[in-house]
Scaffold this motif. Structure first.
Motif, mmCIF file in Angstrom:
data_model
loop_
_atom_site.group_PDB
_atom_site.id
_atom_site.type_symbol
_atom_site.label_atom_id
_atom_site.label_comp_id
_atom_site.label_asym_id
_atom_site.label_seq_id
_atom_site.Cartn_x
_atom_site.Cartn_y
_atom_site.Cartn_z
ATOM 1 N N CYS A 297 0.839 -1.195 0.000
ATOM 2 C CA CYS A 297 0.000 0.000 0.000
ATOM 3 C C CYS A 297 0.876 1.247 0.000
ATOM 4 C CB CYS A 297 -0.911 0.011 1.231
ATOM 5 S SG CYS A 297 -2.244 -1.195 1.137
ATOM 6 N N THR B 266 -1.323 7.972 0.355
ATOM 7 C CA THR B 266 -2.446 8.826 -0.028
ATOM 8 C C THR B 266 -1.861 10.230 -0.133
ATOM 9 O OG1 THR B 266 -4.043 7.438 1.135
ATOM 10 C CG2 THR B 266 -4.715 9.699 0.631
ATOM 11 N N THR C 114 -2.721 6.424 -3.952
ATOM 12 C CA THR C 114 -4.118 6.791 -3.755
ATOM 13 C C THR C 114 -4.252 8.283 -4.059
ATOM 14 O OG1 THR C 114 -4.516 5.064 -2.118
ATOM 15 C CG2 THR C 114 -6.009 6.943 -2.097
ATOM 16 N N ASP D 53 -9.365 10.711 -2.811
ATOM 17 C CA ASP D 53 -9.682 10.372 -1.427
ATOM 18 C C ASP D 53 -10.310 11.602 -0.783
ATOM 19 O OD1 ASP D 53 -8.978 8.454 1.010
ATOM 20 O OD2 ASP D 53 -8.418 10.479 1.606
ATOM 21 N N ALA E 138 -4.797 5.175 -8.372
ATOM 22 C CA ALA E 138 -6.153 4.663 -8.190
ATOM 23 C C ALA E 138 -7.086 5.131 -9.301
ATOM 24 C CB ALA E 138 -6.684 5.096 -6.826
ATOM 25 N N TRP F 204 -11.998 3.740 -0.442
ATOM 26 C CA TRP F 204 -10.554 3.543 -0.327
ATOM 27 C C TRP F 204 -10.162 2.068 -0.435
ATOM 28 C CZ3 TRP F 204 -7.758 3.543 5.008
ATOM 29 C CH2 TRP F 204 -6.374 3.401 4.818
ATOM 30 N N GLU G 97 -9.828 0.056 -3.831
ATOM 31 C CA GLU G 97 -8.745 0.441 -4.745
ATOM 32 C C GLU G 97 -7.643 -0.610 -4.781
ATOM 33 O OE1 GLU G 97 -7.349 4.239 -3.511
ATOM 34 O OE2 GLU G 97 -9.187 5.312 -4.064
ATOM 35 N N CYS G 98 -7.175 -1.033 -3.613
ATOM 36 C CA CYS G 98 -6.046 -1.962 -3.563
ATOM 37 C C CYS G 98 -6.433 -3.348 -4.057
ATOM 38 C CB CYS G 98 -5.474 -2.018 -2.154
ATOM 39 S SG CYS G 98 -4.602 -0.499 -1.670
#
Length: 463
Positions: A29, A32, A69, A72, A114, A206, A209-210
């Motif tokens: 990860c 952001t 990211t 957001d 993202a 959120w 996304e991953c």
């Protein structure tokens, strides 16, 4: 050779067995990008850079994905009329990239944003709705946590003991713990931050996304999912639930790095106790920062301090001084006998859950033994130690600490100092102690230290 990693999900050390031994796959990860990186972000990225480098050493190929990211709530909140959210996100992304590069963190194999994978997110959401694990309500789409009995398996929590999910407006939730997969557009949000979907205009949550980006770039099953300890809940818990509920085997190992702390508290932007990476890098050699952040085990917390950076500086100076001595005394021998394998103790430490502190201890013991060899005039042993130290530095991404030792400037300086050393030796042989002292004082005034050994006099530049 067996690499063992602590798997957070299993809460145990496990032998690492990749899906494909010829290509280890990792998803970490990433940031952001609502504001610039603090030193905790750099420590987290460094932990997985070290793991990636070691797995590449052991297995040969690592496909490493770290996302960005760039859409957001926080990114939207920090945008201004003069700098739209997408411009802010890109500017902050560049700041992260510069900080990572400064300390030698390798660029990912893929670094998806993202916003470039919204279609793939919608595909997973549709699958979850079809399988009965998600539902649309009032323009939003939520994951139904009670539809998935394994929910809570990463952090070993029961659903009833969990706090309510606060990642979206609860207007259509069946259960306050249900989390958002799709967030309907809200009044006042820019039109550029919305995408069309079967459930209405909006943007992804959120967590989805991953799941989408890891599937897109690594497939439905991959080896390692990494991130900070603070991401275990709710982010990683929710990732596991939505990906496995959609039918993906998902990550085989979960690896989490410890946090950087300030007076025992997690360093974070929300707490306002952070130190910007740019400020640290403006004051410190990036190699010093890398060494200091790598010095604690990746799973432990790390309290950043001036003392820690000073100790890292001293450690790197000792290593560089040793390598300079080896180059001056045994350079030809080292060059003629080829490269060296990593010491067994170093490899064993790295295999054991990435034991960098223990590996550094082996490195410094090799430096100590190498210095003893130089003092004793054992050039073969000194050269072997020098090659071993260089190999360890390369694995740790600290090889820039080595002296270049091969350009014309170094050669010219070496010739001049050698001539002065020879003049001093002649003066001493003639018992002209005053002349010998003058030459030595002149050399010292230039910041050069002389070392008289049984094999002759060596010189090094004062650190």
């Amino acid at each position: 050779m067996t690499v063992r990693l602590y798997d957070t999900k299993a809460q145990a050390l496990r032998d690492f067995v990749p899906v494909d031994p010829a290509n280890v796959t990792m998803y970490v990860c990433g940031p952001t990008v609502q504001s610039g990186p603090h030193i905790g972000h750099v420590r987290a990225a460094l932990a997985f850079d070290l793991l990636r480098r070691w797995l590449a050493h052991r297995f040969g190929r690592v496909t490493f994905v770290r996302n960005v990211t760039d859409i957001d709530d926080k990114v939207l909140a920090n945008a201004t009329a003069e700098e739209p959210w997408w411009a802010l996100a890109y500017r902050m992304e560049l700041e992260f990239s510069r900080a990572y590069a400064a300390v030698g963190i390798l660029a990912p194999t893929y670094e998806p944003r993202a916003t470039a994978s919204v279609t793939q997110m919608q595909e997973i959401i549709a699958e979850l709705i079809e399988r009965g694990h998600a539902y649309a309500a009032a323009g939003d789409v939520y994951f139904d946590v009670r539809s998935w009995p394994a929910y809570g398996e990463l952090t070993r929590q029961s659903v009833d003991a969990m706090e309510s999910a606060t990642d979206a407006d609860p207007r259509g939730k069946r259960d306050p713990r249900d989390f958002a997969l799709w967030k309907g557009a809200k009044e006042g949000e820019p039109a550029s931050a919305t995408w069309t979907s079967p459930w209405g205009a909006g943007r992804p949550g959120w967590h989805i996304e991953c799941s989408a980006m890891s599937r897109r770039y690594l497939g439905p099953e991959f080896d390692i999912h990494g991130g900070g300890l603070d991401l275990r809940f709710p982010h990683h818990e929710n990732e596991i639930a939505q990906s496995t509920a959609a039918g993906d085997p998902f990550a085989r190992y979960w690896v989490h790095n410890g946090l950087v702390t300030v007076d025992g508290q997690k360093m974070s932007k929300s707490l306002g106790n952070f130190t910007l990476a740019a400020d640290v890098l403006a004051e410190r050699d990036p190699r010093v920062v890398r060494y200091a952040l790598a010095g604690a085990h990746y799973r432990s917390s790390l309290d950043v301090s001036d003392r820690g950076f000073d100790e890292a500086r001293a450690a790197l100076d000792r290593i560089a001084t040793f390598l300079e001595r080896v180059h001056r005394t045994a350079g030809a021998t080292a060059a003629s006998t080829g490269s060296a394998d990593l010491p067994d103790a170093f490899a064993a430490a790295m295999d054991d859950d990435l034991g960098v502190p223990q590996a550094l201890a082996v490195l410094h013991e090799t430096v100590r033994a190498g210095n003893v060899a130089v003092d004793a005039g054992d050039l073969d042993a000194a050269a072997r130690a020098g090659r071993a130290v260089s190999a360890m530095l390369a694995v740790l991404g600290l090889d820039a600490a080595e002296p270049a030792g091969s350009d014309a400037t170094d050669a010219a300086l070496d010739a001049l100092v050698r001539e002065m050393i020879a003049q001093r030796a002649r003066a001493r042989a003639d018992k002209d102690w005053a002349a010998a002292d003058r030459i030595r004082d002149a050399i010292a005034a230039a910041g050069i230290t002389l070392e008289d050994t049984p094999a002759g006099t060596n010189w090094s530049i004062d650190a």
